[in-house]
Design a protein around this motif. Structure first.
Motif, PDB file in Angstrom:
ATOM      1  N   ARG A   1       0.810  -1.220   0.000  1.00 42.76           N
ATOM      2  CA  ARG A   1       0.000   0.000   0.000  1.00 42.76           C
ATOM      3  C   ARG A   1       0.851   1.283   0.000  1.00 42.76           C
ATOM      4  O   ARG A   1       1.525   1.582   0.976  1.00 42.76           O
ATOM      5  CB  ARG A   1      -0.866  -0.024   1.253  1.00 42.76           C
ATOM      6  CG  ARG A   1      -2.024   0.937   1.263  1.00 42.76           C
ATOM      7  CD  ARG A   1      -2.819   0.728   2.531  1.00 42.76           C
ATOM      8  NE  ARG A   1      -4.166   1.238   2.401  1.00 42.76           N
ATOM      9  CZ  ARG A   1      -5.156   0.956   3.248  1.00 42.76           C
ATOM     10  NH1 ARG A   1      -4.942   0.185   4.281  1.00 42.76           N
ATOM     11  NH2 ARG A   1      -6.353   1.452   3.062  1.00 42.76           N
ATOM     12  N   GLY A   2       0.797   2.004  -1.128  1.00 45.14           N
ATOM     13  CA  GLY A   2       1.590   3.227  -1.257  1.00 45.14           C
ATOM     14  C   GLY A   2       2.746   3.069  -2.223  1.00 45.14           C
ATOM     15  O   GLY A   2       3.196   4.032  -2.823  1.00 45.14           O
ATOM     16  N   PHE A   3       3.285   1.843  -2.335  1.00 44.77           N
ATOM     17  CA  PHE A   3       4.122   1.380  -3.441  1.00 44.77           C
ATOM     18  C   PHE A   3       5.221   2.367  -3.829  1.00 44.77           C
ATOM     19  O   PHE A   3       5.216   2.922  -4.931  1.00 44.77           O
ATOM     20  CB  PHE A   3       3.181   1.125  -4.640  1.00 44.77           C
ATOM     21  CG  PHE A   3       3.672   0.125  -5.655  1.00 44.77           C
ATOM     22  CD1 PHE A   3       3.622  -1.226  -5.397  1.00 44.77           C
ATOM     23  CD2 PHE A   3       4.159   0.542  -6.887  1.00 44.77           C
ATOM     24  CE1 PHE A   3       4.041  -2.144  -6.357  1.00 44.77           C
ATOM     25  CE2 PHE A   3       4.592  -0.369  -7.844  1.00 44.77           C
ATOM     26  CZ  PHE A   3       4.519  -1.716  -7.576  1.00 44.77           C
ATOM     27  N   GLY A   4       6.159   2.615  -2.935  1.00 44.12           N
ATOM     28  CA  GLY A   4       7.282   3.514  -3.247  1.00 44.12           C
ATOM     29  C   GLY A   4       6.999   4.948  -2.854  1.00 44.12           C
ATOM     30  O   GLY A   4       7.916   5.685  -2.480  1.00 44.12           O
ATOM     31  N   ALA A   5       5.731   5.363  -2.944  1.00 50.21           N
ATOM     32  CA  ALA A   5       5.381   6.735  -2.590  1.00 50.21           C
ATOM     33  C   ALA A   5       5.317   6.944  -1.079  1.00 50.21           C
ATOM     34  O   ALA A   5       5.338   8.073  -0.611  1.00 50.21           O
ATOM     35  CB  ALA A   5       4.045   7.124  -3.224  1.00 50.21           C
TER      36      ALA A   5
END
Lengths: 266, 740
Positions: free
Chosen positions: B347-351
């Motif tokens: 959840r959020g994947f790098g961000a």
């Protein structure tokens, strides 16, 4: 797997005599974790849940089968406070004082209390019963003096329970957490103070030099409290593991002890 | 008899209502079938043998003792693999079973199937494996120096030697977070007796699993059917294969159904993690606070295999500057190969990682400038028509960056008084902290992320709607992981068709085409978009056939009269509509990482109020307020649920969730020691929904469910900095980080 559910201490000892490798099960909050993980595969289980004698509880004695849910109602402040920090409501409804003694983890929440009040532990076997000081019973990390074919009957409290007691415990969330440092402080009307430390040594420890120092202070001032805090930290023997660092535990246990003592001084 | 009035008031539980989940009551009452509830006749039990080291050479494997055990039906190692020996959804680099080298703790060396779980476990343990221990590579800087790069992604824009008058520079770290879904990995594979197989396992995208499993089994695509199962959470952990290929191999070898159910400890070894990251940042601004230049080097620990790292690092780079204007941007991102557990989607994947770093930098910059941190953000905020600082693309859809900031700032703060209830004080029931020592802090942060797949990926979702005698069936391969997609698909179909009685049918891979992954906040827009279009087609087809103007549960209506019932319509002919829905094409990045890489974006803002014991370093999050960019709330209750859950996952990363990894070995693979926030750690969450409709989401809806996780972490840490004055450049913030 065979399970027997005796309703008396004698029945438990009979079952244990016929099955010396039996698993003795009380609340199961430690044991069943091991069973579920496959680390323990008992063939024969002796359940203590129906043994009324183990549930006895009065001003001088806490039976091994008394749950933390019951102990939360204790009039002894520290005993009620530590019981409230044990796990979740479900775990407190199942977990027992005898479980903390049986597991003998230095992080056992009840153990600093038993150490601080100099409780004695009564063990019973077919050969009779024996009672020993807490520090002869708790002999190492997850090691106690229980012999095969022997069970824990309970803990005896002293006649002259201290006037004030306080417990505190650090974990990295608001509840349901294993202690990374805990303390129990007691102080009587004469100023005699005891302080026991959890999760900062191989077993529960007493900070004897800190006790001696502050017991001599009728009305400890800031400097005395500073010194007490320093001595407690110095007497702790923490390690670094996945839960915390030795440095933090050493600092924190001193702060906790000082704050618990301040609660006893109010 | 139904009257015309009933059809005019509109369908119940359509879009915009808090329609109940169809699986809600079964889940609460224990009747819902999760993957761990699956059984089949004559089923065997599978077990794995995992490596205890992070890096080692396997010097010998003797399966003899396992094979010799009564009740054991299959024992497989690398040498037994029948076809493709490697799997991976982006790069095929993960051996299905260890290929002679152990590259991470818990890598699977051998698998067994036996009559019962105890025998299977005993057999797996009886396999004799000898290792030669090797030093693990576990530091990202060392991995970069050694050239162990899974992917390098960049964003270069503007002029390198332009500089600002005010400079802030810092290094940030995020530790490894686990998705910690409540449902452990579980599944079953059932041979069909004709050489093919049906497999049920934890997944977020059956079709991408299917491609990999087919290759590893050496079967034809139609011989393998990947089915969805009831999932107890995903959060990215099910994007990569865990036990599916192993189940199929054991089932085909033994000729019997094989089931595996992992315990909690094994679950921690079996799924990918959120990337730990080390991020070197330098922000430069002019004296008024306008960003002039941002430079960063981002090192993401990809662990032993690629998994989704190539996409995660691209995202980390893409959102490395936040939703802020900046003409000169130089970001180097690396996903590194190490001997830590493989990292992948969460959840959020790098961000999440760069979100923490960039928001911390904005606060640092505001302090250096002597500006209010929100004013600095508002000054630099981008919206429609502005340029994304990293990729150079123009924002064409609504992006209410200013609105989320201003909304959250306008929300009332809690009262100043420190609670006297111990459960509300730092340390909670541990009674560590008198209220007299407590210090309060308030912090803000903004979150920013893309929606759906980026970088030129052909992103589509299929849906097929069919009329049945009792309503409408929505066929999809999209995976419900608990987020509530099942409910909004029904709501969309109801509102479009007027038929209230609709249900979602979760098809396997041979029954319908791909819906893409349940990830990237994409299913509401992608599968929701496919369902909307298919519903429109189905409605038009039926109405045109009967020359009618309305549908309901009762049937087809013309001039206020019922023409035919649904039963009669279904007897007459089949009514069905099948749609493959795509979003607008995106570009692959050029050599400078420039282009229209993303189709759309969402923003969020959080304000955290924390109480801190500065001596012991203990924290209680008192309150969290948030404003979220949701386009249109198809189901407000479901939106709030996602905001609350995502916010808690972000609080977890801020103050307690960390997989402790020592020389590549996980030291806290249990819920005793991997601490998740409990109910007593959960503050009240107040949310304002900003509804600026998207041009391409159904009814203007946008995906958003990753955003609450992105901005909550830096907001909590900003509040901790405000309370303590500490720099706090690493999450989770540990007690010792505050105390010393």
């Amino acid at each position: 797997m065979e399970i027997v559910r005796p309703d008396s201490v004698a029945g438990v000892l009979d079952a244990l005599a016929s099955h010396p490798d039996a698993l003795v099960l009380a609340g199961g909050t430690d044991t069943m974790v091991l069973v579920n993980a496959g680390a323990l595969r008992p063939e024969y289980v002796i359940s203590l849940r129906h043994v009324e004698d183990l549930k006895a509880w009065n001003a001088r004695f806490i039976g091994a089968g008394v749950t933390y849910a019951r102990l939360e109602e204790s009039e002894i402040a520290a005993l009620a406070e530590l019981s409230r920090t044990v796990g979740s409501p479900q775990i407190r409804a199942a977990g027992t004082l005898g479980g903390n003694l049986g597991t003998a983890s230095p992080a056992g929440d009840a153990l600093p209390f038993l150490a601080a009040v100099d409780a004695t532990i009564e063990l019973v076997s077919k050969h009779g019963s024996r009672t020993m000081p807490w520090d002869e019973f708790l002999i190492g990390p997850k090691q106690n003096a229980l012999e095969p074919a022997e069970i824990i009957l309970g803990a005896h409290l002293p006649d002259d329970m201290p006037w004030r007691t306080a417990f505190a415990k650090i974990g990295v969330r608001q509840a349901m957490v294993i202690s990374i440092a805990s303390v129990c402080v007691t102080r009587n009307e004469a100023g005699e103070t005891t302080v026991a430390l959890g999760a900062v040594g191989p077993t529960v420890l007493r900070a004897r030099r800190a006790e001696m120092m502050v017991s001599a202070e009728k009305d400890p001032d800031e400097a005395a409290l500073d010194e007490f805090q320093r001595l407690v930290s110095e007497e702790s023997r923490p390690i670094t593991d996945h839960r915390s660092t030795a440095e933090y535990r050493r600092m924190a246990v001193g702060v906790l002890a000082r704050r618990a003592l301040e609660r006893c001084l109010v | 008899m139904t009257t015309r009035a009933d059809t005019e008031v509109g369908v119940a539980f359509g879009v915009g209502e808090s329609a109940p989940r169809p699986d809600g009551i079964p889940k609460v009452t224990g009747h819902f079938a999760y993957a761990s509830d699956l059984h089949a006749q004559d089923m065997l039990w599978g077990a794995t043998r995992r490596a205890p080291h992070a890096h080692a050479t396997i010097t010998s494997v003797d399966v003899g003792p396992a094979v010799a055990m009564p009740g054991v039906h299959a024992v497989l190692t690398y040498d037994d693999l029948p076809a493709e020996r490697f799997q991976g959804q982006i790069v095929t680099d993960q051996p299905v079973l260890a290929d002679g080298t152990i590259r991470y703790w818990g890598e699977v060396v051998a698998i067994v199937a036996a009559d019962d779980p105890t025998t299977a476990r005993a057999a797996a343990d009886a396999i004799e494996v000898e290792y030669e221990y090797l030093d693990p590579l576990t530091d990202v800087d060392e991995a970069l120096a050694a050239g162990e790069v899974l992917r390098e992604a960049v964003a270069y824009r503007g002029v390198r030697d332009v500089h600002g008058a005010v400079v802030v520079e810092a290094t940030y770290e995020t530790a490894t977070q686990d998705q910690a879904p409540l449902g452990n990995e579980a599944g079953i594979a059932i041979p069909d007796g004709a050489g093919g197989i049906d497999v049920y396992g934890p997944t977020q995208w059956t079709h991408v699993d299917h491609e990999q499993i087919v290759a590893c089994l050496g079967l034809r695509p139609e011989e393998v059917r990947v089915h969805p199962t009831g999932l107890g959470g995903a959060f990215g952990a099910r994007e990569d294969l865990s036990l599916q290929t192993h189940l199929c191999l054991l089932a085909l070898q033994s000729g019997r159904p094989v089931r595996m159910v992992f315990g909690r400890a094994e679950s921690f070894a079996a799924h990918v993690k959120r990337h730990a990251a080390r991020m070197y940042y330098r922000h430069e601004a002019d004296l008024d606070g306008n960003l002039v230049r941002v430079e960063a080097k981002l090192l993401l620990d990809g662990g032993a295999y690629s998994m989704t790292s190539p996409a995660v690092v691209a995202n980390a780079v893409g959102f490395a500057v936040g939703p802020y204007r900046c003409p000169n941007v130089f970001i180097d991102g690396y996903a590194l190969r190490t001997n830590n557990p493989p990292a992948g989607a969460m959840r959020g994947f790098g961000a999440v990682q760069t979100g923490f770093a960039v928001e911390s930098q904005m606060d640092r910059l505001a302090e250096e400038l002597g500006m209010d941190p929100l004013e600095l953000r508002l000054l630099n905020a981008i919206g429609p028509g502005d340029v994304l600082a990293t990729t150079g693309q123009v924002i064409t859809e609504p992006l209410p960056t200013r609105e989320v900031i201003e909304s959250v700032r306008a929300m009332p703060l809690p009262e100043d008084s420190i609670s006297s209830d111990v459960r509300d004080l730092p340390g909670g029931t541990g009674l560590t902290t008198p209220s007299s020592v407590v210090v309060r802090g308030v912090g803000y942060a903004v979150g920013f992320k893309n929606l759906a797949f980026s970088e030129g990926f052909d992103d589509f979702a299929e849906a097929r709607l069919t009329l049945t005698p009792v309503g409408i069936d929505i066929h999809t391969a999209a995976i419900e992981v608990g987020q509530g997609m099942v409910t909004v698909l029904e709501q969309i179909a109801r509102t479009v068709t007027g038929v209230e009685s609709v249900r979602v049918v979760f098809d396997h891979t041979s029954q319908i085409g791909s819906a893409g992954s349940t990830s990237a906040s994409r299913q509401t827009q992608m599968t929701g978009g496919a369902v909307m279009r298919a519903a429109e087609q189905l409605r038009t087809e039926i109405l045109e056939h009967y020359g009618a103007e309305a549908l309901s549960n009762d049937g087809v209506w013309r001039n206020g009269e019922l023409v035919v019932s649904l039963v009669e319509a279904c007897l007459e002919r089949e009514f069905s509509a099948h749609v493959r829905h795509r979003h607008q094409e995106t570009d692959e990045p050029d050599e400078n990482g420039q282009g229209n890489l993303h189709v759309d974006f969402a923003v969020s803002a959080h304000r955290a109020v924390v109480d801190v014991d500065p001596v012991l370093g203990l924290v209680k999050v008192v309150k969290i307020d948030t404003a979220q960019d949701v386009g249109f709330a198809l189901n407000p209750m479901s939106v709030i649920g996602q905001i609350e859950g995502g916010t808690m996952q972000g609080i977890g990363l801020a103050i307690m969730e960390e997989l402790v990894i020592d020389h590549g070995v996980v030291r806290n693979a249990s819920f005793t020691d991997y601490l998740l926030p409990t109910f007593l750690d959960a503050p009240p969450v107040e949310a304002v929904l900003i509804e600026q409709p998207s041009s391409w989401g159904p009814f203007g809806a946008k995906g958003f469910a990753e955003l609450p996780t992105i901005s909550s972490t830096p907001a909590v840490v900003a509040a901790l900095r405000a309370a303590t004055g500490k720099a706090l450049t690493r999450v989770p913030v540990r007690p010792e980080d505050i105390a010393f």
